[in-house]
Design a protein around this motif. Sequence first.
Motif, PDB file in Angstrom:
ATOM      1  N   ARG A 117      25.828 -33.178  62.120  1.00  0.00           N
ATOM      2  CA  ARG A 117      24.747 -32.572  61.352  1.00  0.00           C
ATOM      3  C   ARG A 117      25.282 -31.808  60.145  1.00  0.00           C
ATOM      4  O   ARG A 117      24.550 -31.602  59.165  1.00  0.00           O
ATOM      5  N   ILE A 118      26.531 -31.396  60.228  1.00  0.00           N
ATOM      6  CA  ILE A 118      27.134 -30.731  59.073  1.00  0.00           C
ATOM      7  C   ILE A 118      27.223 -31.693  57.899  1.00  0.00           C
ATOM      8  O   ILE A 118      26.936 -31.334  56.748  1.00  0.00           O
ATOM      9  N   GLN A 119      27.605 -32.935  58.169  1.00  0.00           N
ATOM     10  CA  GLN A 119      27.667 -33.941  57.107  1.00  0.00           C
ATOM     11  C   GLN A 119      26.280 -34.219  56.539  1.00  0.00           C
ATOM     12  O   GLN A 119      26.111 -34.379  55.324  1.00  0.00           O
ATOM     13  N   TRP A 120      25.277 -34.271  57.406  1.00  0.00           N
ATOM     14  CA  TRP A 120      23.907 -34.450  56.915  1.00  0.00           C
ATOM     15  C   TRP A 120      23.504 -33.304  55.992  1.00  0.00           C
ATOM     16  O   TRP A 120      22.896 -33.511  54.942  1.00  0.00           O
ATOM     17  N   GLY A 121      23.851 -32.085  56.402  1.00  0.00           N
ATOM     18  CA  GLY A 121      23.506 -30.931  55.583  1.00  0.00           C
ATOM     19  C   GLY A 121      24.208 -30.940  54.240  1.00  0.00           C
ATOM     20  O   GLY A 121      23.612 -30.588  53.209  1.00  0.00           O
ATOM     21  N   LEU A 122      25.472 -31.352  54.206  1.00  0.00           N
ATOM     22  CA  LEU A 122      26.192 -31.413  52.928  1.00  0.00           C
ATOM     23  C   LEU A 122      25.583 -32.466  52.009  1.00  0.00           C
ATOM     24  O   LEU A 122      25.482 -32.252  50.787  1.00  0.00           O
ATOM     25  N   ILE A 123      25.187 -33.607  52.573  1.00  0.00           N
ATOM     26  CA  ILE A 123      24.524 -34.633  51.758  1.00  0.00           C
ATOM     27  C   ILE A 123      23.203 -34.103  51.203  1.00  0.00           C
ATOM     28  O   ILE A 123      22.878 -34.290  50.017  1.00  0.00           O
ATOM     29  N   ALA A 124      22.433 -33.411  52.045  1.00  0.00           N
ATOM     30  CA  ALA A 124      21.158 -32.835  51.587  1.00  0.00           C
ATOM     31  C   ALA A 124      21.390 -31.792  50.494  1.00  0.00           C
ATOM     32  O   ALA A 124      20.633 -31.718  49.522  1.00  0.00           O
ATOM     33  N   ALA A 125      22.428 -30.973  50.631  1.00  0.00           N
ATOM     34  CA  ALA A 125      22.721 -29.958  49.616  1.00  0.00           C
ATOM     35  C   ALA A 125      23.078 -30.601  48.291  1.00  0.00           C
ATOM     36  O   ALA A 125      22.611 -30.169  47.223  1.00  0.00           O
ATOM     37  N   ALA A 126      23.919 -31.639  48.330  1.00  0.00           N
ATOM     38  CA  ALA A 126      24.281 -32.327  47.087  1.00  0.00           C
ATOM     39  C   ALA A 126      23.060 -32.978  46.441  1.00  0.00           C
ATOM     40  O   ALA A 126      22.885 -32.926  45.209  1.00  0.00           O
ATOM     41  N   GLY A 138      18.303 -39.220  56.525  1.00  0.00           N
ATOM     42  CA  GLY A 138      18.213 -40.684  56.507  1.00  0.00           C
ATOM     43  C   GLY A 138      19.511 -41.343  56.084  1.00  0.00           C
ATOM     44  O   GLY A 138      19.971 -42.304  56.710  1.00  0.00           O
ATOM     45  N   ILE A 139      20.139 -40.834  55.033  1.00  0.00           N
ATOM     46  CA  ILE A 139      21.391 -41.425  54.561  1.00  0.00           C
ATOM     47  C   ILE A 139      22.494 -41.232  55.597  1.00  0.00           C
ATOM     48  O   ILE A 139      23.294 -42.131  55.867  1.00  0.00           O
ATOM     49  N   GLY A 140      22.549 -40.031  56.199  1.00  0.00           N
ATOM     50  CA  GLY A 140      23.573 -39.794  57.213  1.00  0.00           C
ATOM     51  C   GLY A 140      23.407 -40.689  58.423  1.00  0.00           C
ATOM     52  O   GLY A 140      24.383 -41.229  58.958  1.00  0.00           O
ATOM     53  N   ALA A 141      22.154 -40.867  58.874  1.00  0.00           N
ATOM     54  CA  ALA A 141      21.917 -41.740  60.022  1.00  0.00           C
ATOM     55  C   ALA A 141      22.204 -43.199  59.687  1.00  0.00           C
ATOM     56  O   ALA A 141      22.774 -43.938  60.499  1.00  0.00           O
ATOM     57  N   ALA A 142      21.827 -43.630  58.471  1.00  0.00           N
ATOM     58  CA  ALA A 142      22.082 -45.008  58.076  1.00  0.00           C
ATOM     59  C   ALA A 142      23.568 -45.291  57.920  1.00  0.00           C
ATOM     60  O   ALA A 142      24.041 -46.404  58.190  1.00  0.00           O
ATOM     61  N   ALA A 143      24.322 -44.289  57.492  1.00  0.00           N
ATOM     62  CA  ALA A 143      25.767 -44.465  57.304  1.00  0.00           C
ATOM     63  C   ALA A 143      26.545 -44.298  58.599  1.00  0.00           C
ATOM     64  O   ALA A 143      27.781 -44.427  58.596  1.00  0.00           O
ATOM     65  N   GLY A 144      25.875 -43.968  59.680  1.00  0.00           N
ATOM     66  CA  GLY A 144      26.555 -43.815  60.958  1.00  0.00           C
ATOM     67  C   GLY A 144      27.249 -42.474  61.131  1.00  0.00           C
ATOM     68  O   GLY A 144      28.166 -42.368  61.951  1.00  0.00           O
ATOM     69  N   LEU A 145      26.825 -41.462  60.373  1.00  0.00           N
ATOM     70  CA  LEU A 145      27.424 -40.134  60.481  1.00  0.00           C
ATOM     71  C   LEU A 145      26.700 -39.363  61.578  1.00  0.00           C
ATOM     72  O   LEU A 145      25.487 -39.168  61.526  1.00  0.00           O
ATOM     73  N   ASN A 146      27.449 -38.902  62.577  1.00  0.00           N
ATOM     74  CA  ASN A 146      26.847 -38.218  63.711  1.00  0.00           C
ATOM     75  C   ASN A 146      26.832 -36.705  63.566  1.00  0.00           C
ATOM     76  O   ASN A 146      26.164 -36.019  64.336  1.00  0.00           O
TER      77      ASN A 146
END
Length: 359
Positions: free
Chosen positions: A55-64, A45-53
Amino acid sequence: MSNVIQDAKPAQVVPGPRKGGLTQRRLPRWAPAGIAAVSVALGIGIGAAAGLNSRIQWGLIAAALFVAVSYTMTSVVENRRQAKDRLATSVVWVCFVLAVVPLLSLIWVTVSRGVEVLDGYFLTHSMAGVPGFEAGGGVYHALVGTLQQVGLATLVSAPIGLLTAVYLVEYGKGALAKAVTFFVDVMTGIPSIVAGLFILSIMLIAGLAPSGLMGALALAILMIPVVVRSTEEMLKLVPNELREAALALGVPKWRVILKVVIPTAVGGITTGVMLAIARIAGETAPIMLLVFGSQLINTNPFEGAQSSLPFYIWEQYRVGSEASYDRAWAAALVLIVFVMILNLVARGIARWKAPKTGR
């Protein structure tokens, strides 16, 4: 009145949950899985809301988020000590996932692309007469070359590595042993291209022609330090009591090593040799320099150019057509299966030869 007072029993106080005691509050067993699921959802959700396309960035956010939420909830529900333990556990799990996800992705892509042309025809035919940009052909000549070159390298490096390890563990003392250990450590980090250039210089001096044997010698140089290190560690694990018991019976030391030490460690030694074979099976640079590659089936490793699976993959990928890409992925899948079989064989031998312990 006094009898009533005497008969009355004092009220029992039920101890409540104490911080740090046996009745301390704890998170439920499903808490880590629940936190992980919530973290993944929030990361997406945060990655999509921030405009990050990515999936690696989404995974790093989820890990943190997983690490932070696990530490915070454990601190609130349990205590700081348990929170620190949960923090370390969470970091370990995150590192494990970060290491496994690329591996699974690589295997998935290789399998999905490789099975398109991987069949009996592909495994039993060569590229003789088949243009690289057209469909058809197979990997048989490269598979034969890999098996022969790796086999010759094993025949050269396994005895040398075993004897070197025996010397370092059983006899090595003084400056010579330190020098051998130093050079083994240096050889462990030698790039494969350096080993290929070393054998190439010998070929040019002696006037030798490219062949599978030359490539096998370069692979043996890369394999020897791995065999030495793994065998040395396995020999060190053999209890000294076994050596002392045999020597006390008057058995010569060389016979103790041959009949007691090596048989005890043979499972680990075999595993180390198998892992060393898996390490050299994917080398390309020495083959390019010393074997030259060939589209024909050459079953004689002592004469003429040969191919190998890594060289075949590079060769097909260089062509650049869709058919060559499919052949490259199929050959990569064959190489992965070959290395996987070696690892399974090593594990089976290690378990078979492991010392049996009685109850």
